[in-house]
Design a protein around this motif. Sequence first.
Motif, short mmCIF file in Angstrom:
data_model
loop_
_atom_site.label_atom_id
_atom_site.label_comp_id
_atom_site.label_asym_id
_atom_site.label_seq_id
_atom_site.Cartn_x
_atom_site.Cartn_y
_atom_site.Cartn_z
N ASP A 31 0.81 -1.22 0.00
CA ASP A 31 0.00 0.00 0.00
C ASP A 31 0.85 1.27 0.00
O ASP A 31 0.31 2.37 0.14
CB ASP A 31 -0.92 0.01 1.23
N GLY A 32 2.15 1.12 -0.11
CA GLY A 32 3.03 2.27 -0.13
C GLY A 32 3.37 2.84 1.23
O GLY A 32 3.97 3.91 1.33
N LYS A 33 3.02 2.11 2.30
CA LYS A 33 3.31 2.58 3.65
C LYS A 33 4.70 2.12 4.08
O LYS A 33 5.17 1.06 3.68
CB LYS A 33 2.27 2.05 4.64
N ARG A 34 5.34 2.94 4.92
CA ARG A 34 6.68 2.60 5.41
C ARG A 34 6.64 1.31 6.22
O ARG A 34 5.74 1.08 7.02
CB ARG A 34 7.23 3.73 6.28
N GLY A 35 7.65 0.46 6.00
CA GLY A 35 7.76 -0.79 6.75
C GLY A 35 9.21 -1.18 6.90
O GLY A 35 10.11 -0.56 6.31
N PHE A 36 9.47 -2.22 7.70
CA PHE A 36 10.83 -2.65 7.99
C PHE A 36 10.95 -4.15 7.80
O PHE A 36 10.03 -4.91 8.14
CB PHE A 36 11.22 -2.25 9.42
N VAL A 37 12.09 -4.57 7.27
CA VAL A 37 12.33 -6.00 7.00
C VAL A 37 13.79 -6.33 7.28
O VAL A 37 14.63 -5.44 7.38
CB VAL A 37 12.02 -6.35 5.52
N LEU A 38 14.09 -7.63 7.40
CA LEU A 38 15.48 -8.07 7.44
C LEU A 38 16.02 -7.95 6.02
O LEU A 38 15.64 -8.71 5.13
CB LEU A 38 15.56 -9.52 7.93
#
Length: 444
Positions: free
Chosen positions: A301-308
């Motif tokens: 959805d284009g929202k900021r997120g965090f991943v490894l």
Amino acid sequence: MRYLPHTPEDIDEMMKTVGVSSLDALFESIPEECRCNCELNLPEPLTEWELNDHIDALCNSMAVSPDYKVFMGAGSYEHYIPVSLTHLLSRSEFVTSYTPYQPEMSQGTLQAIFEYQTLTARLLGMDVANASQYDGASALAEALLMALRISGQKKVAVSRLLHPNYRRVIKTYLAPTGYEIVELPYLPDGTTDPAAIDSIDDLAAVAVQSPNFFGCMESLTTIADKAHQKKALAVAGFSEPLAYGMFKNPGSQGADIVAGEGQSLGIPRSFGGPALGMFAARMKYVRNMPGRLVGQTVDADGKRGFVLTLATREQHIRREKATSNICTNHSLCALASAIYMSTLGGSGIKELARLNYDKCEYLKAALRQAGFAIPFEQPTFNEFVVDFGAGFEKTHQRLIDDKFIAGLPLECYYPELANHYLLCVTETISKEDMDELVSKIKKD
């Protein structure tokens, strides 16, 4: 109820499958003399209240603050910890050692680690930091392994003024590999001799700690220049990162990899653990870094997120591509340091560093005025070496009896420094404590 998933029938079926008649048969490959076939010599169980009393008795046998005035650091430092830190750290969302493999379930943990990486990179002056490692010693050893992989050479130069325990861990890491370790001597001013690098060929890296084990600030720029002239990487170690609130950080002085101990950033001493291995490097070396890195992205959805973003451990990728097989991270300790750094902020870290420096200089000047020699004139942070002269062992023990720990004797680590002690002062030590220490020492 105890978690015992296998019934006796399950165990019998598994033993038949592997072809053994008993569980003991599984251990037949271990020589008989190496097995314990006797009852374990354990005390009888205690009630909850008896156990509390027992633990209290053990605690009371330790020489720790606030009952004792401890003027000793040597890699483990006492600093005030904001109560907000301990409150946030106890939240159930964070109190887990589980790796956040599923980003859709772990955004809070991933963001916390991402913030830690950002704060660490800024403090150390580097491009990228990983999600932390076990402790300063293993982080520094991993840094040298990383340099060996990058350079393709077989030799590393290590300052004799690295923390002695760090040097032992480095030797343990490199002993089975065939890589060579060359120790760099130190100068009369208490810093590493950069000229010693000139005569060493085929170098992969030069490792120097600043502040070093004597508390002296090293000229990392000089060391980095010497390393780069040899086509080697400059590896900067540390055990007290608060120094970079006042002195130039390693990145600004040309370091390629920075690794050290983060215990002083919001983590109590706790009789030696747990610790926090901080690790950062130049971006061009990011794919050779051990451990894990959390990155920022956007979702569908284009929202900021965090991943490894990178996970270079054996269990994550093919073994031949892995950079290490044990470098997990200490998420809870990393979170503690992130909260600590963000709570103090840049100006707070600078003020705290200056306070530590000023208090250390006050005690140093008082001991010098009392007639004791300060052998190393190089600027120091938090701790410094004092030559108390022959026979100080008795005074040292008397001070312990008076609940004053007057530093760490250095002779066992540096035989040439008999009667020399490493003293430490942080913001937790008052002017009255320092004056009383000097007064008690002068009595003898």
